[in-house]
Design an enzyme around this catalytic site. Structure first.
Site, PDB file in Angstrom:
ATOM      1  N   LYS A  55       0.848  -1.202   0.000  1.00 43.23           N
ATOM      2  CA  LYS A  55       0.000   0.000   0.000  1.00 43.23           C
ATOM      3  C   LYS A  55       0.882   1.250   0.000  1.00 43.23           C
ATOM      4  CE  LYS A  55      -3.828  -2.503   1.979  1.00 43.23           C
ATOM      5  NZ  LYS A  55      -4.582  -2.955   3.152  1.00 43.23           N
ATOM      6  N   GLN A  99      -4.865  -1.550   9.191  1.00 45.17           N
ATOM      7  CA  GLN A  99      -4.663  -2.879   8.600  1.00 45.17           C
ATOM      8  C   GLN A  99      -5.290  -3.951   9.495  1.00 45.17           C
ATOM      9  OE1 GLN A  99      -3.258  -3.583   5.500  1.00 45.17           O
ATOM     10  NE2 GLN A  99      -4.045  -5.617   5.953  1.00 45.17           N
ATOM     11  N   ASP A 122     -11.287   2.623   3.364  1.00 42.99           N
ATOM     12  CA  ASP A 122     -11.512   1.184   3.185  1.00 42.99           C
ATOM     13  C   ASP A 122     -12.997   0.880   2.983  1.00 42.99           C
ATOM     14  OD1 ASP A 122      -9.406  -0.568   2.956  1.00 42.99           O
ATOM     15  OD2 ASP A 122      -9.037  -0.697   5.129  1.00 42.99           O
TER      16      ASP A 122
END
Ligand code: NAP
Length: 285
Positions: A55, A99, A122
């Site tokens: 990422k 994460q 997200d």
């Protein structure tokens, strides 16, 4: 697309999207705006470390500033939520990514709810999920959003198509179903309790597979000429990365198929970059 066994190239399509994002990031930069993503990793899970590294690389490639917060395994839920509150209040941060999975002593649901929905790149916050389900604006979970882009950019007709999804997770199956409805497909979401799964799948013009079982879907699940999207990231008997679909058995039967690796995987990160840019653009309006 004509013939059989066409490959849907996620590497190429994700590279195109990242180029488009890079142009958008540069346009904001010309106005003095830096697009920034805060990335939070708790603990030392090796797979999570790889995802976070990828990422950050994608941020570099698109000109997005990534601000890394790597916290020890012993971090408490309160400490993590306090960091998220600071990032919510920090005007220089556009997107916040935590994460997952988190260590077991931290409640993931509480942590996701702590993220400001305006920075929820997200798309996991209940407000984002709710907005998606009633057709309002909000961030969409990156993997299903990426699959829509794969289909659109490969010229697959979704309007009126019979779409069967295997898997009903909150991050893939369910949002995928809502997005396909938005594209006017007729949607069936299946799961481990579905009866006659093979027969249900054989009706699909578009079959989207998100199960987490190596090569479970063979030619018996696939209608001649269907489009098959394989979300799975599994390991075969030799430890090699493979999907939920038995690619070699299915390829020549379908009109088009995504490979693993190189299909859905690269799209997820590209759509994360897309969401970061969108967050900054929304703020700049
Ligand atoms: P998940 O949360 O474990 O959900 C799996 C789903 O598959 C569940 O709904 C489950 O049904 C269903 N299922 C399990 N066994 C089945 C069977 N025998 N027949 C029919 N349905 C069955 O998984 P996920 O997070 O959605 O991930 C699925 C796969 O996609 C994994 O391989 C994951 O690594 C991969 N993935 C890839 C990306 C990417 O970027 N490429 C992103 C996310 C996930 P029940 O609900 O009834 O249990």
């Amino acid at each position: 697309m004509t013939g059989r066994g066409n490959l849907i190239d996620g590497k190429k399509i994700s590279a195109d999207i990242k180029d488009e994002v890079a142009r958008g990031v540069a346009a904001l930069s010309d106005k003095g705006i830096t697009v920034s993503l805060a990335v939070i990793l708790v603990g030392e899970d090796p797979a999570s470390q790889v995802y976070v590294r990828n990422k950050k690389k994608a941020c570099e490639a698109t000109g997005i500033r990534s601000v890394s917060h790597e916290l020890p395994e012993s971090t408490t839920e309160a400490e993590l939520i306090s960091l998220i509150s600071d990032l919510n209040a920090d005007d220089s941060i556009d997107g916040i990514l935590v994460q997952l999975p988190l260590p077991s002593h931290i409640d993931e649901d509480k942590v996701i709810r702590a993220i400001d929905p305006a920075k929820d790149v997200d798309g996991f916050h209940p407000e984002s999920v709710g907005a998606l389900s009633i057709g309002q604006k909000g961030f969409v979970s990156c993997t299903p959003a990426g699959i829509i882009q794969l289909l659109k950019r490969s010229g697959v007709e979704m309007d009126g198509a019979n779409c069967v999804i295997i898997g009903r997770s909150n991050i893939v199956g369910k949002p995928m179903g809502i997005l396909m409805l938005r594209e006017n497909a007729t949607v069936t979401i299946t799961h481990s309790h579905t009866k006659n799964l093979k027969n249900v799948c054989k009706n699909a013009d578009i079959l989207i597979v998100a199960i987490g079982r190596a090569k479970m879907v063979d030619a018996d699940y696939v209608k001649d000429g269907a489009v098959v999207i394989d979300v799975g990231m599994d390991r075969d008997e030799n430890g090699k990365l493979c999907g939920d679909v038995d690619f070699d058995a299915v390829k020549d039967k379908c009109l088009a198929i995504t490979p693993v690796p190189g299909g859905v995987g690269p799209m997820t990160i590209a759509m994360l970059m897309y969401n970061c840019l969108a967050a900054a653009e929304n703020k700049a309006r």
